[in-house]
Design a protein around this motif. Structure first.
Motif, PDB file in Angstrom:
ATOM      1  N   MET A  78       0.845  -1.193   0.000  1.00  0.00           N
ATOM      2  CA  MET A  78       0.000   0.000   0.000  1.00  0.00           C
ATOM      3  C   MET A  78       0.881   1.243   0.000  1.00  0.00           C
ATOM      4  N   THR A  79       0.496   2.234  -0.780  1.00  0.00           N
ATOM      5  CA  THR A  79       1.178   3.520  -0.771  1.00  0.00           C
ATOM      6  C   THR A  79       0.143   4.641  -0.690  1.00  0.00           C
ATOM      7  N   VAL A  80       0.584   5.773  -0.157  1.00  0.00           N
ATOM      8  CA  VAL A  80      -0.265   6.960  -0.083  1.00  0.00           C
ATOM      9  C   VAL A  80       0.405   8.056  -0.893  1.00  0.00           C
ATOM     10  N   ALA A  81      -0.369   8.758  -1.712  1.00  0.00           N
ATOM     11  CA  ALA A  81       0.185   9.805  -2.561  1.00  0.00           C
ATOM     12  C   ALA A  81       0.882  10.866  -1.710  1.00  0.00           C
ATOM     13  N   ASP A  82       1.954  11.444  -2.265  1.00  0.00           N
ATOM     14  CA  ASP A  82       2.664  12.510  -1.565  1.00  0.00           C
ATOM     15  C   ASP A  82       1.682  13.599  -1.145  1.00  0.00           C
ATOM     16  N   ASN A  83       1.847  14.074   0.064  1.00  0.00           N
ATOM     17  CA  ASN A  83       0.908  15.082   0.564  1.00  0.00           C
ATOM     18  C   ASN A  83       1.538  15.870   1.706  1.00  0.00           C
ATOM     19  N   ASP A  84       0.934  16.993   2.013  1.00  0.00           N
ATOM     20  CA  ASP A  84       1.347  17.815   3.145  1.00  0.00           C
ATOM     21  C   ASP A  84       0.302  17.766   4.253  1.00  0.00           C
ATOM     22  N   GLY A  85      -0.442  16.674   4.284  1.00  0.00           N
ATOM     23  CA  GLY A  85      -1.538  16.578   5.239  1.00  0.00           C
ATOM     24  C   GLY A  85      -2.816  17.103   4.605  1.00  0.00           C
ATOM     25  N   VAL A  86      -3.885  17.031   5.336  1.00  0.00           N
ATOM     26  CA  VAL A  86      -5.187  17.500   4.858  1.00  0.00           C
ATOM     27  C   VAL A  86      -5.649  18.633   5.772  1.00  0.00           C
ATOM     28  N   SER A  87      -5.941  19.774   5.191  1.00  0.00           N
ATOM     29  CA  SER A  87      -6.449  20.914   5.956  1.00  0.00           C
ATOM     30  C   SER A  87      -7.946  21.019   5.715  1.00  0.00           C
ATOM     31  N   LEU A  88      -8.722  20.702   6.724  1.00  0.00           N
ATOM     32  CA  LEU A  88     -10.177  20.757   6.589  1.00  0.00           C
ATOM     33  C   LEU A  88     -10.651  22.210   6.637  1.00  0.00           C
ATOM     34  N   GLN A  89     -11.576  22.534   5.735  1.00  0.00           N
ATOM     35  CA  GLN A  89     -12.103  23.893   5.651  1.00  0.00           C
ATOM     36  C   GLN A  89     -13.596  23.894   5.930  1.00  0.00           C
ATOM     37  N   GLU A  90     -14.074  24.974   6.577  1.00  0.00           N
ATOM     38  CA  GLU A  90     -15.496  25.027   6.915  1.00  0.00           C
ATOM     39  C   GLU A  90     -16.335  25.047   5.645  1.00  0.00           C
ATOM     40  N   ASN A  91     -17.274  24.125   5.590  1.00  0.00           N
ATOM     41  CA  ASN A  91     -18.105  23.957   4.393  1.00  0.00           C
ATOM     42  C   ASN A  91     -19.342  23.153   4.780  1.00  0.00           C
ATOM     43  N   GLY A  92     -20.521  23.718   4.607  1.00  0.00           N
ATOM     44  CA  GLY A  92     -21.749  23.001   4.892  1.00  0.00           C
ATOM     45  C   GLY A  92     -22.268  23.151   6.307  1.00  0.00           C
ATOM     46  N   SER A  93     -21.756  24.118   7.046  1.00  0.00           N
ATOM     47  CA  SER A  93     -22.280  24.351   8.405  1.00  0.00           C
ATOM     48  C   SER A  93     -23.723  24.832   8.320  1.00  0.00           C
ATOM     49  N   ASP A  94     -24.498  24.521   9.349  1.00  0.00           N
ATOM     50  CA  ASP A  94     -25.887  24.972   9.401  1.00  0.00           C
ATOM     51  C   ASP A  94     -26.266  25.248  10.852  1.00  0.00           C
ATOM     52  N   ALA A  95     -27.527  25.440  11.090  1.00  0.00           N
ATOM     53  CA  ALA A  95     -27.969  25.782  12.441  1.00  0.00           C
ATOM     54  C   ALA A  95     -27.781  24.638  13.428  1.00  0.00           C
ATOM     55  N   ALA A  96     -27.634  23.411  12.903  1.00  0.00           N
ATOM     56  CA  ALA A  96     -27.519  22.252  13.782  1.00  0.00           C
ATOM     57  C   ALA A  96     -26.077  21.868  14.074  1.00  0.00           C
ATOM     58  N   ALA A  97     -25.132  22.253  13.210  1.00  0.00           N
ATOM     59  CA  ALA A  97     -23.746  21.798  13.371  1.00  0.00           C
ATOM     60  C   ALA A  97     -22.801  22.665  12.557  1.00  0.00           C
TER      61      ALA A  97
END
Length: 215
Positions: A59-78
């Motif tokens: 198994m290999t994982v593509a070269d990366n600098d990590g994953v930076s999660l961005q706010e997307n899809g927030s609503d009144a519940a979460a």
């Protein structure tokens, strides 16, 4: 996988082989060949088989600098933060004869808690991170499939099990040794979904991917 088959030639066998060869060579030029017609010779042939290297599952994982999660899809519940997992590749170069009957493999993901500096430290458990795996290679044989999507314990309304990312399958093979040989690629949509009152901060988690081979 164990690869421990070696062929050893004993010293006695080596000596016998050299002796036989020596006698054959002496016979070509010695008096015993005097009655042979001039120009006659001995055809010497050898069939050298190609060198073979045992196949392997990796198994290999593509070269990366990590994953930076961005706010997307927030609503009144979460509040929701999304990103994409780097491409994961599983390569199986074994032959069908090298794979035990009924053997299969799976890539499993396990996230640690998200933590942010503070006093006390701020923590978001891995149960708040979900994913939706996506197979990137041909799946017409059905030999390999993407894992099932799971959502945060703060449900996203899709109907995916709200269990979080605590040991979930990303990619799974079937138990068909012929069809599962080759290369399979997968990634996943990641979604961290928390309560609206989540504490502000820069959080970090480690997502571990493991390839398991079982029968």
């Amino acid at each position: 996988m164990k690869w421990s088959d070696y062929v050893k030639t004993t010293r006695t066998a080596q000596i016998l082989a050299a002796s036989v060869l020596g006698l054959a060579l002496a016979g070509v030029a010695g008096p015993a060949m005097a009655d042979d017609a001039p120009g006659d010779g001995i055809d010497v042939s050898v069939n050298i088989e190609p060198t073979t290297t045992p196949g392997q599952l990796s198994m290999t994982v593509a070269d990366n600098d990590g994953v930076s999660l961005q706010e997307n899809g927030s609503d009144a519940a979460a509040r929701q933060f999304t990103g994409t997992l780097p491409t994961v590749t599983v390569t199986d170069t074994r032959t069908p004869e090298e794979i035990p009957a009924g053997e299969y493999w799976a890539v499993v993901g396990q996230a640690s808690a998200f933590t942010a500096a503070g006093d006390p430290a701020k923590v978001i458990g891995p149960e708040y991170l979900g994913w939706k795996p996506r197979l990137l290679t041909d799946s017409s044989t059905g030999a390999v499939s993407a894992g099932e999507p799971v959502s945060s314990v703060v449900s996203d309304g899709t109907g995916a099990p709200a269990v979080g990312l605590a040991g979930q399958e990303l990619l799974v093979s079937t138990a068909n040794s012929t069809d599962e040989i080759g290369t399979s690629k997968v990634n996943a949509d990641l979604a961290l979904r928390t309560g609206v009152d989540v504490a502000a901060g820069e959080y970090h988690s480690t997502l571990t991917l493991s390839l398991f081979n079982q029968s």
